[in-house]
Design a protein around this motif. Structure first.
Motif, mmCIF file in Angstrom:
data_model
loop_
_atom_site.group_PDB
_atom_site.id
_atom_site.type_symbol
_atom_site.label_atom_id
_atom_site.label_comp_id
_atom_site.label_asym_id
_atom_site.label_seq_id
_atom_site.Cartn_x
_atom_site.Cartn_y
_atom_site.Cartn_z
ATOM 1 N N THR A 2 0.767 -1.268 0.080
ATOM 2 C CA THR A 2 0.088 -0.036 -0.045
ATOM 3 C C THR A 2 0.872 1.179 0.128
ATOM 4 N N THR A 3 0.292 2.364 -0.665
ATOM 5 C CA THR A 3 0.859 3.748 -0.660
ATOM 6 C C THR A 3 0.413 4.813 -0.082
ATOM 7 N N THR A 4 0.981 5.371 0.580
ATOM 8 C CA THR A 4 0.355 6.603 1.197
ATOM 9 C C THR A 4 1.132 7.805 0.620
ATOM 10 N N GLN A 5 0.999 9.177 1.042
ATOM 11 C CA GLN A 5 1.514 10.184 0.435
ATOM 12 C C GLN A 5 3.229 10.324 1.024
ATOM 13 N N GLU A 6 3.306 9.529 2.224
ATOM 14 C CA GLU A 6 4.720 9.621 2.802
ATOM 15 C C GLU A 6 5.640 8.342 2.659
ATOM 16 N N LYS A 7 4.679 7.269 2.334
ATOM 17 C CA LYS A 7 5.770 5.925 2.229
ATOM 18 C C LYS A 7 4.763 4.978 1.385
ATOM 19 N N ARG A 8 5.565 3.639 1.191
ATOM 20 C CA ARG A 8 5.016 2.561 0.417
ATOM 21 C C ARG A 8 5.497 1.429 1.509
ATOM 22 N N PHE A 9 4.565 0.742 1.809
ATOM 23 C CA PHE A 9 4.991 -0.253 2.977
ATOM 24 C C PHE A 9 4.163 -1.627 2.628
ATOM 25 N N VAL A 10 4.411 -2.793 3.397
ATOM 26 C CA VAL A 10 3.937 -3.801 3.700
ATOM 27 C C VAL A 10 3.418 -3.904 5.356
ATOM 28 N N ILE A 11 2.364 -4.866 5.361
ATOM 29 C CA ILE A 11 2.166 -5.077 7.017
ATOM 30 C C ILE A 11 2.534 -6.376 7.459
ATOM 31 N N ARG A 12 3.481 -6.575 8.427
ATOM 32 C CA ARG A 12 4.113 -7.800 8.852
ATOM 33 C C ARG A 12 3.479 -7.903 10.062
ATOM 34 N N VAL A 13 3.277 -9.177 10.444
ATOM 35 C CA VAL A 13 2.716 -9.997 11.793
ATOM 36 C C VAL A 13 3.948 -10.301 12.548
ATOM 37 N N HIS A 14 4.295 -9.506 13.652
ATOM 38 C CA HIS A 14 5.322 -9.991 14.354
ATOM 39 C C HIS A 14 4.778 -10.187 15.845
ATOM 40 N N GLU A 15 4.839 -11.410 16.386
ATOM 41 C CA GLU A 15 4.486 -11.452 17.968
ATOM 42 C C GLU A 15 3.017 -11.067 18.048
ATOM 43 N N GLY A 16 2.253 -11.497 16.923
ATOM 44 C CA GLY A 16 0.757 -11.240 17.133
ATOM 45 C C GLY A 16 0.214 -9.981 16.920
ATOM 46 N N LYS A 17 1.204 -8.979 16.405
ATOM 47 C CA LYS A 17 0.793 -7.644 16.159
ATOM 48 C C LYS A 17 1.305 -7.262 14.874
ATOM 49 N N THR A 18 0.547 -6.277 14.538
ATOM 50 C CA THR A 18 0.922 -5.715 13.152
ATOM 51 C C THR A 18 2.005 -4.779 12.998
ATOM 52 N N GLU A 19 2.830 -4.644 12.271
ATOM 53 C CA GLU A 19 3.878 -3.657 12.125
ATOM 54 C C GLU A 19 4.206 -3.122 10.509
ATOM 55 N N TRP A 20 4.437 -2.128 10.261
ATOM 56 C CA TRP A 20 4.747 -1.351 9.027
ATOM 57 C C TRP A 20 6.057 -1.476 8.476
ATOM 58 N N VAL A 21 6.282 -2.010 7.378
ATOM 59 C CA VAL A 21 7.763 -2.096 6.810
ATOM 60 C C VAL A 21 7.755 -1.462 5.600
ATOM 61 N N ASP A 22 8.697 -0.437 5.490
ATOM 62 C CA ASP A 22 8.957 0.179 4.253
ATOM 63 C C ASP A 22 9.528 -0.570 3.282
ATOM 64 N N VAL A 23 8.979 -0.459 2.088
ATOM 65 C CA VAL A 23 9.662 -1.364 0.969
ATOM 66 C C VAL A 23 9.740 -0.422 -0.304
ATOM 67 N N ARG A 24 10.762 -0.849 -1.123
ATOM 68 C CA ARG A 24 11.004 -0.267 -2.408
ATOM 69 C C ARG A 24 10.386 -1.165 -3.409
ATOM 70 N N GLN A 25 9.842 -0.739 -4.486
ATOM 71 C CA GLN A 25 9.200 -1.592 -5.503
ATOM 72 C C GLN A 25 10.155 -1.999 -6.709
ATOM 73 N N GLY A 26 9.964 -2.991 -7.221
ATOM 74 C CA GLY A 26 10.715 -3.369 -8.506
ATOM 75 C C GLY A 26 10.220 -3.654 -9.428
ATOM 76 N N MET A 27 10.292 -4.742 -10.193
ATOM 77 C CA MET A 27 9.435 -5.127 -11.421
ATOM 78 C C MET A 27 8.057 -5.470 -11.161
ATOM 79 N N THR A 28 6.948 -4.989 -12.017
ATOM 80 C CA THR A 28 5.668 -5.633 -11.836
ATOM 81 C C THR A 28 5.659 -6.931 -12.764
ATOM 82 N N LEU A 29 5.223 -8.083 -12.235
ATOM 83 C CA LEU A 29 5.065 -9.255 -12.600
ATOM 84 C C LEU A 29 3.809 -9.902 -12.846
ATOM 85 N N ASP A 30 3.409 -10.833 -13.456
ATOM 86 C CA ASP A 30 1.963 -11.458 -13.585
ATOM 87 C C ASP A 30 1.499 -11.748 -12.276
#
Length: 360
Positions: free
Chosen positions: A298-326
Motif C-alpha cells: 500500500t502507498t500513502t503520501q509519505e511511504k510505501r509499505f507492507v504490513i508484517r505480523v510480529h508476535e501477534g501484532k502488526t507492524e509497517w515495513v517500508d519497501v521499494r518496488q521493483g519489477m511488476t510481474l504477472d
C-alpha cells in the motif's frame, strides 16, 4: 391487576429477545477480525516485455563535394548498390587541374635546380681533396654546399605542394566509403556544387542496428539470451532474430531509459532501415527477490509499505518496488523469508493492532 400482568409479560419477552441477539453480535465481531496472511518466500523475478525499437543502418554517410565546381557526371542513382571505392560522381573544377599542372612543373624545375647545384658541389668537393693545395677556395666550397642545401629544401617543398594539389584533385572524384546502397541523390550533371551541398547518401543495409530504449527499472536485469525476437509492421505475422551487441551504459535524463543495441543480419534485404520494430525481451533479476500480491503493498503520501505480523501484532515495513510481474510485484526492504505478511495492506490497520491471522 390485569394491566400490570400484561406489562410484565411484555418486558419479559423484550428481555429474552435482547439476550438471544447478543451472541450473534459477538460472532460477527470475531468474523470481522479474521485477516488473511501469507508466508513470504524468496523467488527469482523473471519477466517478458515488449518494447518499441527502431532499425537503423549499420553505417551511413552523407557525401559532399569537397571543392566548389560543376557536376560532370553522376554514375549512380537512387537504390543502386555500390562497392567500396567505386566512383559515384565526378566534379569538374578547371582551376584545380591548373594548380596541379603548375605544381608538377614547379616540382620538375626544383628537381633540376637541385640536381645541378648538387653536381657542382660534388665537383668542388672532389677538387678540394686533391693533393695540390689551393685549387678550390674554402669559401667557394662552403658557398656551393649552402646553395645545394637551399635547392634541396626548395625541391622538398615543391614535392609537398605537388602532393597537396594532387590530393585536392582527388576530391573531384566522389567514391563510396563502404559497400552499401544509394538512399538519396540531390544533384544532377551540370549543377554547381560546393562544400555545403550534399550530393549522395549511402547506407550499409546488409547489417542493421536495432535500438531499443529500456526503462531504468529494467537496466539492472539481464536478458536470459543475447538472441532475441522482434517484429515489424511490414511483416505482422513473422518474427526476426537479433543479437544483443552493446549498451550505452548511461541513462537518458529525458526519458529515463538506457539504449540497448542489437545487430540484425539483413543479407536478404527484407528489412528496411528507419522502420519501427517491437522487441521481445525476457529479463531476469540476478539474484533472489521477494514477490508479493499487488494488494499486499500500500502507498500513502509519505511511504510505501507492507504490513508484517510480529508476535501477534502488526507492524509497517517500508519497501521499494521493483519489477511488476504477472504473479505480483517485486519488493525490497527489511524483510526475510518466512515473515508473515497481510495479503491486503491498508493504512487503516495501524501498527500494533491484533486480529485473527488466517494463513491462505
Amino acid at each position: 391487576m390485569r394491566s400490570i400482568a400484561i406489562i410484565s409479560l411484555v418486558l419479559l419477552l423484550a428481555a429474552c429477545g435482547n439476550t438471544s441477539r447478543h451472541p450473534e453480535h459477538t460472532n460477527n465481531s470475531a468474523a470481522s477480525d479474521t485477516v488473511p496472511v501469507f508466508i513470504l518466500k524468496q523467488d527469482t523475478a523473471r519477466k517478458t516485455i515488449e518494447l518499441p525499437a527502431e532499425l537503423v543502418p549499420y553505417e551511413t554517410a552523407a557525401l559532399f563535394a569537397k571543392v566548389q565546381g560543376f557536376v560532370r557526371s553522376m554514375n549512380v542513382d537512387l537504390g543502386d548498390h555500390v562497392k567500396k571505392g567505386q566512383t559515384l560522381a565526378v566534379i569538374e573544377a578547371p582551376e584545380i587541374n591548373s594548380r596541379l599542372a603548375e605544381s608538377e612543373a614547379a616540382l620538375q624545375s626544383a628537381k633540376a635546380k637541385w640536381a645541378s647545384s648538387k653536381d657542382h658541389y660534388e665537383r668542388l668537393y672532389r677538387a678540394s681533396q686533391a693533393k695540390t693545395p689551393g685549387i678550390v677556395a674554402p669559401a667557394d666550397l662552403e658557398r656551393s654546399r649552402n646553395l645545394m642545401l637551399a635547392d634541396s629544401a626548395s625541391y622538398i617543398a615543391a614535392g609537398k605542394q605537388s602532393q597537396t594539389n594532387k590530393a585536392v584533385s582527388g576530391y573531384l572524384y566522389i567514391t563510396a566509403p563502404f559497400d552499401g546502397v544509394i538512399t538519396a541523390r540531390t544533384a544532377d550533371p551540370g549543377a554547381l556544387v560546393g562544400t555545403t551541398a550534399m550530393l549522395l547518401t549511402v547506407q550499409n543495409n546488409r547489417t542493421l542496428r536495432l535500438r531499443a530504449a529500456v526503462p531504468e527499472i529494467y537496466t539492472a536485469t539481464a536478458s536470459l539470451s543475447k538472441n532475441i525476437d522482434f517484429r515489424v509492421d511490414a511483416y505482422p505475422t513473422r518474427y526476426f532474430k537479433a543479437t544483443l551487441t552493446r549498451k550505452s551504459e548511461t541513462i537518458d535524463p529525458g526519458t529515463r531509459t538506457e539504449l540497448w543495441e542489437f545487430q540484425v543480419d539483413n543479407s536478404d534485404h527484407l528489412l528496411k532501415a528507419g522502420s519501427f520494430a517491437y522487441v521481445k525481451l525476457t529479463l531476469e533479476r540476478g539474484g533472489t527477490s521477494f514477490i508479493v500480491p499487488f494488494a499486499a503493498v500500500t502507498t500513502t503520501q509519505e511511504k510505501r509499505f507492507v504490513i508484517r505480523v510480529h508476535e501477534g501484532k502488526t507492524e509497517w515495513v517500508d519497501v521499494r518496488q521493483g519489477m511488476t510481474l504477472d504473479a505480483g510485484v517485486e519488493i525490497f526492504g527489511n524483510l526475510a523469508a518466512g515473515d508473515t505478511l497481510l495479503k491486503k495492506a491498508t493504512d487503516e490497520r495501524k501498527p500494533g493492532s491484533t486480529g485473527l491471522w488466517m494463513l491462505k
